[in-house]
Design an enzyme around this catalytic site. Structure first.
Site, PDB file in Angstrom:
ATOM      1  N   ARG A 117      50.121  42.219  52.390  1.00  0.00           N
ATOM      2  CA  ARG A 117      49.479  40.932  52.669  1.00  0.00           C
ATOM      3  C   ARG A 117      50.228  39.856  51.876  1.00  0.00           C
ATOM      4  O   ARG A 117      50.189  39.854  50.649  1.00  0.00           O
ATOM      5  CB  ARG A 117      48.005  40.981  52.268  1.00  0.00           C
ATOM      6  N   HIS A 161      47.321  29.869  51.728  1.00  0.00           N
ATOM      7  CA  HIS A 161      46.973  30.301  50.376  1.00  0.00           C
ATOM      8  C   HIS A 161      47.253  29.117  49.439  1.00  0.00           C
ATOM      9  O   HIS A 161      48.073  29.197  48.532  1.00  0.00           O
ATOM     10  CB  HIS A 161      47.748  31.560  49.985  1.00  0.00           C
ATOM     11  N   GLU A 206      40.337  32.313  50.230  1.00  0.00           N
ATOM     12  CA  GLU A 206      39.380  31.799  49.242  1.00  0.00           C
ATOM     13  C   GLU A 206      39.104  30.302  49.400  1.00  0.00           C
ATOM     14  O   GLU A 206      39.462  29.500  48.545  1.00  0.00           O
ATOM     15  CB  GLU A 206      39.867  32.102  47.811  1.00  0.00           C
ATOM     16  N   ASN A 334      37.929  39.057  48.940  1.00  0.00           N
ATOM     17  CA  ASN A 334      38.599  39.171  47.649  1.00  0.00           C
ATOM     18  C   ASN A 334      37.507  39.444  46.614  1.00  0.00           C
ATOM     19  O   ASN A 334      36.598  38.621  46.454  1.00  0.00           O
ATOM     20  CB  ASN A 334      39.310  37.872  47.280  1.00  0.00           C
ATOM     21  N   TYR A 336      36.682  40.485  42.676  1.00  0.00           N
ATOM     22  CA  TYR A 336      37.162  40.716  41.314  1.00  0.00           C
ATOM     23  C   TYR A 336      36.032  40.973  40.331  1.00  0.00           C
ATOM     24  O   TYR A 336      36.188  41.701  39.374  1.00  0.00           O
ATOM     25  CB  TYR A 336      37.934  39.484  40.816  1.00  0.00           C
ATOM     26  N   GLU A 395      41.767  41.397  48.305  1.00  0.00           N
ATOM     27  CA  GLU A 395      42.293  41.353  46.940  1.00  0.00           C
ATOM     28  C   GLU A 395      41.312  42.045  46.014  1.00  0.00           C
ATOM     29  O   GLU A 395      40.098  41.907  46.172  1.00  0.00           O
ATOM     30  CB  GLU A 395      42.472  39.907  46.423  1.00  0.00           C
TER      31      GLU A 395
HETATM   32  C1  NOJ Z   1      42.462  35.119  43.893  1.00  0.00           C
HETATM   33  C2  NOJ Z   1      43.590  34.312  44.463  1.00  0.00           C
HETATM   34  O1  NOJ Z   1      43.598  34.440  45.852  1.00  0.00           O
HETATM   35  C3  NOJ Z   1      44.940  34.665  43.880  1.00  0.00           C
HETATM   36  O2  NOJ Z   1      45.846  33.694  44.284  1.00  0.00           O
HETATM   37  C4  NOJ Z   1      44.832  34.771  42.367  1.00  0.00           C
HETATM   38  O3  NOJ Z   1      46.078  34.999  41.771  1.00  0.00           O
HETATM   39  C5  NOJ Z   1      43.864  35.871  42.018  1.00  0.00           C
HETATM   40  N1  NOJ Z   1      42.552  35.493  42.528  1.00  0.00           N
HETATM   41  C6  NOJ Z   1      43.739  36.135  40.529  1.00  0.00           C
HETATM   42  O4  NOJ Z   1      43.195  35.029  39.902  1.00  0.00           O
END
Ligand code: NOJ
Length: 489
Positions: A117, A161, A206, A334, A336, A395
């Site tokens: 991706r 992006h 995002e 995404n 995290y 992500e």
């Molecule tokens: C999400 C973002 O899409 C990406 O560009 C970024 O580097 C990561 N989070 C980590 O912060």
């Protein structure tokens, strides 16, 4: 230390006992999902055909900022303003992926991943944000796509992006109703050029982050802090760009495409995993994403959100809401960190937020709470709330300190721990019925981490930015093992 000591065998027995009790004893049906209360289960495998990949984005890795006719983006401008980027750096060179992509495709082969991706840089294709394409811009992505295919790796582009052509910012950026239209034209052009070889596409990455940070808090390009009414208009234009993009892409495609967004759901977790708190977390997820995934999936802003925004609500038409909610083939998420925790409440809106205590564990960056269950709840909420046909984790990953050891290698045990725990939760989500078809690790290699410049590293490969040398970290080895077995290791 005193007290009874258990043998290894006794400990293993205990662990098994717990798994069996959680796995079978706790089995129940909850809204069509199997509920096992089991953090990973004994079976560690992923479904056959599960797509393992890695992700990057154009401004973060490509470099070659002034080459082959690329125009400036809002990030080129922003990085040159004082005190915007912690180490005063920029993406002029980054990982030099523009020139080193053959080597980087080699790294992907080494990992054994089947999908890459990446994002297409809008200012390479349309340097002044207008309608005249720069043929050298698309030529780069032609080369990249062909190299990936020759190596058996699926090219999966994201169209936006965050690197908006500066010329479009000068005409109002995401505050302007013309930007979504320009995005749709750029998306159609990209699809016309690449869809003979590329079948799976993501629209915008995002939306919540680039709008909230770029136009709300001013931490990201273009560094604005808009009043609430204007901020809502920018939000509305971002989701409108997604919808117009999906329609334009389908019209321009040479064959049937699979298209979806790559959004960072604000993932709300139940503080305690009871039916009541789980329901509260679903309600909260819908409300806290009202301006993004909720309106994209439902074609309406929630009543509560509109009430709260009052006179500051965005101006929109019924036709726009229909466009925004154009059906998609999948949703990219995404994931995290947990966005929030809630408990059930009898009072409106049905939940109360439980704040993160100061001692809640975090990874190497302050916004990244260690909460593996986020990778369970994000796909589960999305599939239960909106019945989406397919989900990709677009992500997931973590920053780590990554100091090379005396032997030159990077033993990022913390990243391995993070990935292992999160992926166990993803497996649990799939076992419970969430239609997750693939996963992209963020990131293939260390790169330009926006406001944090090169101070924060997210890669499976370490990059020495002075020499551009790539070195696999321990986590690269972990990921390679996992990918080759299609199973947690
Ligand atoms: C999400 C973002 O899409 C990406 O560009 C970024 O580097 C990561 N989070 C980590 O912060």
């Amino acid at each position: 230390m005193s007290g009874p000591r258990l043998s290894r065998r006794a400990l293993a027995g205990l662990a098994l006992g717990t798994a069996a009790a959680g796995g079978l004893g706790g089995a129940a049906l909850l809204g069509g999902f199997r509920w096992r209360g089991d953090p990973g289960g004994a079976d560690l495998s992923f479904p056959p055909g599960f797509r393992w990949g890695v992700a990057t984005s154009a401004y973060q890795v490509e470099g070659a900022a002034q080459e082959d006719g690329r125009g400036p983006s809002i990030w080129d401008t922003f990085c040159r303003e004082p005190n915007r980027i912690r180490d005063d750096s920029n993406g002029d060179v980054a990982c030099d992926h523009y020139h080193r992509y053959p080597e980087d495709v080699g790294l992907m082969k080494e990992l054994g991943v089947k999908a890459y991706r990446f994002s297409i840089a809008w200012p390479r294709l349309f340097p002044d944000g207008g309608s005249t394409p720069n043929p050298k811009g698309i030529a780069f992505y032609d080369r990249l796509v062909d190299t990936l295919l020759a190596n058996g790796i699926e090219p999966v582009p994201t169209l936006y992006h965050w690197d908006l052509p500066q010329a479009l910012q000068d005409r109002g950026g995401w505050l302007s109703r013309d930007t979504p239209k320009a995005f749709a034209d750029y998306a159609a052009y990209s699809v016309a050029k690449l869809s003979d070889r590329v079948g799976r596409w993501f629209t915008l990455n995002e939306m919540m982050t680039f709008i909230e940070e770029g136009y709300g808090r001013g931490k990201f390009a273009p560094g604005q802090r808009l009043p609430r009414a204007e901020l809502n208009q920018a939000r509305h234009h971002a989701v409108l760009a997604h919808g117009l993009g999906v329609q334009a892409m389908r019209a321009a495609a040479k064959r049937k495409l699979a298209i979806g967004p790559a959004e960072n759901l604000h993932t709300v977790l139940p503080a305690v995993e009871t039916d009541a708190d789980i329901r509260a977390a679903e309600i909260a997820t819908r409300e806290m994403n009202a301006g993004y995934l909720t309106v994209m999936m439902e074609g309406r802003y929630t009543d509560r959100w509109l009430r709260i925004m009052g006179r500051d609500a965005p101006r929109f038409t019924a036709e726009e809401l229909k466009i925004i909610s154009t059906p998609v083939d999948f949703v990219g998420l995404n994931v995290y960190t947990p966005g929030a925790f809630v408990r059930a409440s009898d009072a409106e809106p049905g939940y109360v937020q439980v704040p993160f205590p100061p001692s809640y564990p975090r990874m190497e960056v302050s916004w990244l709470f260690f909460g593996p269950e986020a990778l369970y709840w994000a796909p589960r909420h999305v599939s239960r709330l909106w019945k989406v046909p397919e989900i990709y984790i677009t992500e997931n990953g973590t920053a780590a300190a990554d100091k090379p050891a005396p032997d030159g290698r990077i033993y990022d045990l913390d990243r391995v721990m993070y990935l292992r725990q999160y992926l166990a939760q993803l497996r649990r989500a799939i076992a419970d019925g969430a239609p997750v078809r693939g996963y992209y690790a963020w990131s293939l290699m260390d790169n330009f981490e926006w406001h944090d410049g090169y101070l924060v590293r997210f890669g499976l490969y370490h990059v020495d930015f002075a020499t551009q040398k790539r070195t696999p970290k321990l986590s690269a080895d972990f990921y390679r093992q996992l990918v080759s077995r299609n199973m947690l290791v």
